[in-house]
Scaffold this motif. Sequence first.
Motif, short mmCIF file in Angstrom:
data_model
loop_
_atom_site.label_atom_id
_atom_site.label_comp_id
_atom_site.label_asym_id
_atom_site.label_seq_id
_atom_site.Cartn_x
_atom_site.Cartn_y
_atom_site.Cartn_z
N GLY A 104 0.81 -1.21 0.00
CA GLY A 104 0.00 0.00 0.00
C GLY A 104 0.85 1.26 0.00
N ASP B 151 -0.06 3.98 1.46
CA ASP B 151 -0.63 4.81 2.52
C ASP B 151 0.36 5.82 3.08
OD1 ASP B 151 -1.50 1.88 2.53
OD2 ASP B 151 -3.23 2.83 3.49
N HIS B 152 1.61 5.39 3.28
CA HIS B 152 2.63 6.26 3.87
C HIS B 152 3.68 6.70 2.85
CE1 HIS B 152 0.79 5.52 7.65
NE2 HIS B 152 1.16 4.26 7.71
N ASP C 138 -2.67 3.59 -5.62
CA ASP C 138 -2.97 3.16 -4.25
C ASP C 138 -2.09 2.02 -3.77
OD1 ASP C 138 -5.33 4.87 -3.58
OD2 ASP C 138 -6.17 3.88 -5.34
#
Length: 230
Positions: A53, A55-56, A141
């Motif tokens: 992912g 995300d960070h 993503d």
Amino acid sequence: MSIRSVIKKIISAAGAAVLTFSLSAGVSAAVKNYDFDVSNAPVLEPWASYAIGMDHYDPTKINADSQVIVSYSYEKLTDEKNEAPVELIVQSWSYPDTPMANATGSVWAKVAPAEYDDNHAVFNYNDMVTAYGTADFSKVDALCIGATNDVNLTITSCTITNCDDDMYVELTDAQRAEQYKNLLIIVLASALAIIVIIIVVFMIILKRKTSYAYDPTLGKYVKMEKGDKK
């Protein structure tokens, strides 16, 4: 040249050296390789994939010099010859502006390795852009590592190279503490160096002062010869 001006020049030189060091460190850190944690990746059966992912991470920091390098081992299940045991998938479900998006606004862009062997595969930026349909990775993503049609794949590492240094967008407390510690070490070392220089300069001044005496007949300080008394 006065002693005061000498001290100022020394301090300025020390400060310039510290600044140069900091700037050179910044330049050397302008790009960075990122090692993703794949320790929880399961053994992938044919056509299964493991998602990393974003995300960070800021995927827009991936640039034209970047490559995704995957290390692995695999078990061949048939005698059929494959092009490669592994593939990379650039995935988005955030309605990216690309002709590769389907009716639900998702992209599942498969990328073949530019080179590979039994343990490593290299995926190039340009191939990722071609598969994804755009160089705008702002809505990527996940990057997924997939097994191909007749192997069981075990991922051992995944690295993306030459990304902009600020790709990681959220530091953990431990990483933030390490960053502050390194900065504090540099500041303290720089301050100590300047203090040492000042002490040395003052010792030289004191030594010079003890070798001079005031001559009232001349109205000034003169250098004493050996054996002279003040």
